[in-house]
Design a protein around this motif. Structure first.
Motif, mmCIF file in Angstrom:
data_model
loop_
_atom_site.group_PDB
_atom_site.id
_atom_site.type_symbol
_atom_site.label_atom_id
_atom_site.label_comp_id
_atom_site.label_asym_id
_atom_site.label_seq_id
_atom_site.Cartn_x
_atom_site.Cartn_y
_atom_site.Cartn_z
ATOM 1 N N ASN A 21 30.921 50.551 40.879
ATOM 2 C CA ASN A 21 32.201 50.677 41.572
ATOM 3 C C ASN A 21 32.539 52.127 41.883
ATOM 4 O O ASN A 21 33.061 52.439 42.962
ATOM 5 C CB ASN A 21 33.308 50.024 40.744
ATOM 6 C CG ASN A 21 33.164 48.523 40.699
ATOM 7 O OD1 ASN A 21 33.269 47.854 41.716
ATOM 8 N ND2 ASN A 21 32.884 47.983 39.528
ATOM 9 N N ALA A 22 32.240 53.035 40.959
ATOM 10 C CA ALA A 22 32.475 54.445 41.223
ATOM 11 C C ALA A 22 31.549 54.949 42.321
ATOM 12 O O ALA A 22 31.960 55.737 43.186
ATOM 13 C CB ALA A 22 32.289 55.258 39.952
ATOM 14 N N ALA A 23 30.288 54.497 42.317
ATOM 15 C CA ALA A 23 29.348 54.900 43.360
ATOM 16 C C ALA A 23 29.791 54.362 44.717
ATOM 17 O O ALA A 23 29.722 55.069 45.738
ATOM 18 C CB ALA A 23 27.948 54.405 43.024
ATOM 19 N N GLY A 35 34.764 41.279 42.166
ATOM 20 C CA GLY A 35 35.717 41.906 43.068
ATOM 21 C C GLY A 35 36.488 42.978 42.327
ATOM 22 O O GLY A 35 36.864 42.789 41.165
ATOM 23 N N THR A 36 36.686 44.114 42.983
ATOM 24 C CA THR A 36 37.395 45.184 42.309
ATOM 25 C C THR A 36 38.422 45.833 43.232
ATOM 26 O O THR A 36 38.271 45.842 44.452
ATOM 27 C CB THR A 36 36.441 46.302 41.822
ATOM 28 O OG1 THR A 36 35.740 46.854 42.952
ATOM 29 C CG2 THR A 36 35.450 45.772 40.822
ATOM 30 N N ILE A 37 39.446 46.379 42.613
ATOM 31 C CA ILE A 37 40.375 47.283 43.285
ATOM 32 C C ILE A 37 40.316 48.585 42.504
ATOM 33 O O ILE A 37 40.492 48.608 41.281
ATOM 34 C CB ILE A 37 41.802 46.710 43.373
ATOM 35 C CG1 ILE A 37 42.756 47.725 44.023
ATOM 36 C CG2 ILE A 37 42.318 46.247 42.046
ATOM 37 C CD1 ILE A 37 44.116 47.134 44.385
ATOM 38 N N HIS A 64 40.023 57.085 37.435
ATOM 39 C CA HIS A 64 40.521 56.023 38.301
ATOM 40 C C HIS A 64 41.026 54.860 37.460
ATOM 41 O O HIS A 64 40.650 54.703 36.292
ATOM 42 C CB HIS A 64 39.451 55.524 39.274
ATOM 43 C CG HIS A 64 38.305 54.796 38.621
ATOM 44 N ND1 HIS A 64 37.209 55.430 38.096
ATOM 45 C CD2 HIS A 64 38.079 53.462 38.436
ATOM 46 C CE1 HIS A 64 36.351 54.542 37.613
ATOM 47 N NE2 HIS A 64 36.863 53.343 37.797
ATOM 48 N N LEU A 65 41.906 54.082 38.065
ATOM 49 C CA LEU A 65 42.316 52.791 37.518
ATOM 50 C C LEU A 65 41.589 51.710 38.298
ATOM 51 O O LEU A 65 41.431 51.816 39.527
ATOM 52 C CB LEU A 65 43.824 52.598 37.639
ATOM 53 C CG LEU A 65 44.703 53.499 36.777
ATOM 54 C CD1 LEU A 65 46.176 53.271 37.107
ATOM 55 C CD2 LEU A 65 44.455 53.246 35.293
ATOM 56 N N MET A 66 41.156 50.676 37.605
ATOM 57 C CA MET A 66 40.388 49.636 38.281
ATOM 58 C C MET A 66 40.721 48.263 37.734
ATOM 59 O O MET A 66 40.768 48.048 36.522
ATOM 60 C CB MET A 66 38.880 49.890 38.125
ATOM 61 C CG MET A 66 38.009 48.875 38.870
ATOM 62 S SD MET A 66 36.243 49.275 38.782
ATOM 63 C CE MET A 66 35.896 48.869 37.060
ATOM 64 N N GLY A 67 40.964 47.334 38.643
ATOM 65 C CA GLY A 67 41.058 45.924 38.292
ATOM 66 C C GLY A 67 39.771 45.240 38.707
ATOM 67 O O GLY A 67 39.266 45.480 39.806
ATOM 68 N N CYS A 68 39.218 44.418 37.840
ATOM 69 C CA CYS A 68 37.936 43.769 38.126
ATOM 70 C C CYS A 68 38.034 42.273 37.877
ATOM 71 O O CYS A 68 38.392 41.843 36.784
ATOM 72 C CB CYS A 68 36.832 44.365 37.264
ATOM 73 S SG CYS A 68 35.206 43.591 37.522
ATOM 74 N N MET A 69 37.747 41.484 38.909
ATOM 75 C CA MET A 69 37.632 40.033 38.748
ATOM 76 C C MET A 69 36.156 39.669 38.737
ATOM 77 O O MET A 69 35.340 40.274 39.447
ATOM 78 C CB MET A 69 38.370 39.294 39.862
ATOM 79 C CG MET A 69 37.939 39.627 41.268
ATOM 80 S SD MET A 69 38.899 38.766 42.524
ATOM 81 C CE MET A 69 38.498 37.051 42.174
ATOM 82 N N LEU A 70 35.778 38.711 37.919
ATOM 83 C CA LEU A 70 34.360 38.432 37.691
ATOM 84 C C LEU A 70 33.696 37.679 38.835
ATOM 85 O O LEU A 70 32.497 37.801 39.039
ATOM 86 C CB LEU A 70 34.192 37.637 36.390
ATOM 87 C CG LEU A 70 34.565 38.396 35.110
ATOM 88 C CD1 LEU A 70 34.370 37.507 33.897
ATOM 89 C CD2 LEU A 70 33.756 39.673 34.976
ATOM 90 N N GLU A 88 41.226 32.395 50.104
ATOM 91 C CA GLU A 88 42.566 32.864 49.755
ATOM 92 C C GLU A 88 42.714 33.074 48.251
ATOM 93 O O GLU A 88 43.396 34.006 47.808
ATOM 94 C CB GLU A 88 43.608 31.860 50.259
ATOM 95 C CG GLU A 88 43.733 31.841 51.779
ATOM 96 C CD GLU A 88 44.618 30.722 52.306
ATOM 97 O OE1 GLU A 88 45.117 30.860 53.434
ATOM 98 O OE2 GLU A 88 44.799 29.706 51.592
ATOM 99 N N GLY A 89 42.072 32.212 47.455
ATOM 100 C CA GLY A 89 42.176 32.343 46.003
ATOM 101 C C GLY A 89 41.621 33.673 45.511
ATOM 102 O O GLY A 89 42.197 34.311 44.621
ATOM 103 N N VAL A 90 40.494 34.096 46.077
ATOM 104 C CA VAL A 90 39.926 35.396 45.708
ATOM 105 C C VAL A 90 40.898 36.515 46.111
ATOM 106 O O VAL A 90 41.136 37.452 45.348
ATOM 107 C CB VAL A 90 38.550 35.595 46.364
ATOM 108 C CG1 VAL A 90 38.046 37.019 46.155
ATOM 109 C CG2 VAL A 90 37.544 34.585 45.809
#
Length: 491
Positions: A238-240, A261-263, A289-295, A371-373
């Motif tokens: 994600n950083a790359a 999926g990440t923000i 950084h702050l990161m949210g990660c969905m699997l 939409e769910g993602v």
């Protein structure tokens, strides 16, 4: 000069050849198997990663002068446990980021050690995918193998070791181990002791752009490259990817629609979400950084289309969705195919379709999945907003971003413009940029991003559609809390 970027993914390694102007001259992808030895488990053989590089680099250089290659950088899947013995042999298959076997270890860390203590030591709490719970699992379930561990590594760091002979990692990837003091960029002595390992067993820490070494004679010979090729420390995927999209410095955002999926919100300053719903990690640009990660993100799409409805015509399925139904679908989908990380941190969560009636169509189900993602990504987006972080727009990358419809849905679910960069090659491009900095082509990651990254297109939100999706999201938010107590009973 030429630079090689390695993107060590979950299903394949993508190799990029980039020239000094930032142009991608060639790409090669080498796939490898993924093993699920038990329900919820996910493993790979590190040797398969290395064989992908051995096969991929000579093919990547077909028609090019290998003597022109100056540097190599790697971006890779995070959190995976690679355990080596005293002879640097792999002790067991790598336990990957999406492995869910560590629920009891996560409960111990968060409950007995305590979330507040973990956050103070590492800026994060325990998640099933992190490396520290995997070490605890291995100590409890494979004590003989655990006792033989000489070095603990992450997936892309194993490639760096095979290239250079150096046991190294970078701060961005190490942040996801729950073993690093992220704020002070050093190993946490307390967390190492908690997991029964020592600092001597950990790799040496580097900034992502710093040179780790040059190619060993054996690696150079096998790859057909000069021994003088510089290998930098690289970065977590994600950083790359954030580097490759120019998401560096204060206040920039990148959304990745890959397998996960990440923000990703970059910052020049260290900061922690007080509820630890977002990860607080070091960034490959030297900041944080702050990161949210969905699997499960784009993997939801492949699961639904490939396995359930039996098609590979993704565009054809999306074409069946009526644009007038966007924001009006009565079907909802929870995208928790492998449990979930951010922001709910629930290994028991499961995917769910809800709201079907006799007139529900195949297109409605596909739309609900997309939409769910998007709604689940907004969950992390809302956490950032609650911290007072303004996100006026975002970059977007990853395989799912190739879908114009999905980008439209996401832009309107989030209510912000989404920018796609001209060279969208994910972590591999960011890794090549880091190699350029390591070789002196640029003085900093920020300078490289400013010189090489350009916006190609933008999806703007529609105010009317944003309003409809705000209403839908308010309903979506109620589904998981209503199902939460039921999920463990379904095991």
């Amino acid at each position: 000069m030429l630079y090689i970027g390695l993107d060590l993914g979950t299903s394949a390694c993508k190799l990029l050849l980039v020239d000094e102007t930032g142009a991608v001259r060639n790409t090669v992808t080498k796939s490898y198997p993924l093993s699920f030895p038990q329900p919820g488990w996910s493993e790979q053989a590190p040797e398969d990663w290395w064989q992908a590089v051995l096969a991929g680099v000579p093919e990547l250089l077909t028609g090019f002068d290998p003597a022109q290659v100056a540097g190599i950088g790697a971006g890779g899947q995070m959190h995976g446990l690679v355990a080596l013995d005293e002879a640097d042999r792999v002790l067991r298959p790598a336990i990957l980021w999406n492995d869910g076997r560590t629920a009891s270890q996560v409960d111990y860390l968060n409950g007995q050690v305590g979330k507040a203590v973990l956050s103070q030591r590492t800026a994060n709490i325990a998640f099933a995918g992190f490396t520290a719970p995997k070490l605890l699992w291995m100590r409890e379930n494979e004590p003989e193998l655990f006792a033989r561990i000489k070095k603990i590594m992450l997936p892309k760091d194993y490639l760096v070791y095979r290239l250079t002979g150096v046991h190294a990692t970078d701060y961005s990837d190490a942040s996801g181990m729950l073993l690093l003091d992220v704020e002070h960029k050093c190993w946490s002595a307390e967390m190492l002791a908690e997991c029964g390992v020592t600092e001597a067993q950990m790799p040496r820490l580097f900034e992502s752009w710093q040179p780790v070494g040059t190619l060993t004679a054996d690696a150079a010979r096998a790859l057909g490259l000069p021994e003088s090729v510089v290998v930098c420390a690289g970065a977590g995927d994600n950083a790359a990817a954030a580097v490759g999209t120019g998401t560096v410095g204060e206040g920039h955002c990148n959304i990745s629609l890959g397998t996960s999926g990440t923000i990703f919100i970059s910052s020049d300053k260290f900061g922690v979400d007080p509820n630890n719903a977002l990860h607080a990690f070091a960034h490959a640009d030297g900041g944080w950084h702050l990161m949210g990660c969905m699997l499960s993100a784009a993997s939801c799409n492949s699961w639904w289309q490939d396995q359930i409805i039996g098609t590979t015509d993704y565009k054809g399925e999306e074409a069946k969705i009526d644009p007038d139904k966007l924001g009006r679908n009565h079907v909802y989908f929870l995208p928790y195919l492998m449990g979930e990380r951010s922001p709910i941190n629930d290994t028991d969560a499961r995917a769910t379709f809800i709201g079907m009636t006799m007139d529900t169509s195949r297109a409605d189900m596909t739309q609900a999945m997309l939409e769910g993602v998007a709604f689940a990504i907004r969950d992390s987006f809302e956490v950032a907003r609650s911290l007072g972080i303004e996100i006026p727009r975002s970059n977007i990358c990853g395989g799912g971003s190739k879908s114009a419809l999905w980008k439209t849905i996401l832009a309107n679910v989030l209510g912000i413009p989404l920018d796609t960069v001209a060279t969208e090659q994910g972590p591999g491009y960011g890794a090549a940029m880091l190699a350029m900095v390591a070789c002196g082509q640029f003085s900093s990651v920020r300078q490289a991003a400013d010189a090489l990254v350009r916006i190609q297109s933008t999806v703007e939100p529609d105010p009317a559609l944003v309003a409809r999706y705000n209403d839908r999201y308010a309903r979506f938010k109620k589904i998981y809390p209503a199902c939460r107590e039921l999920f463990p009973q379904l095991m």
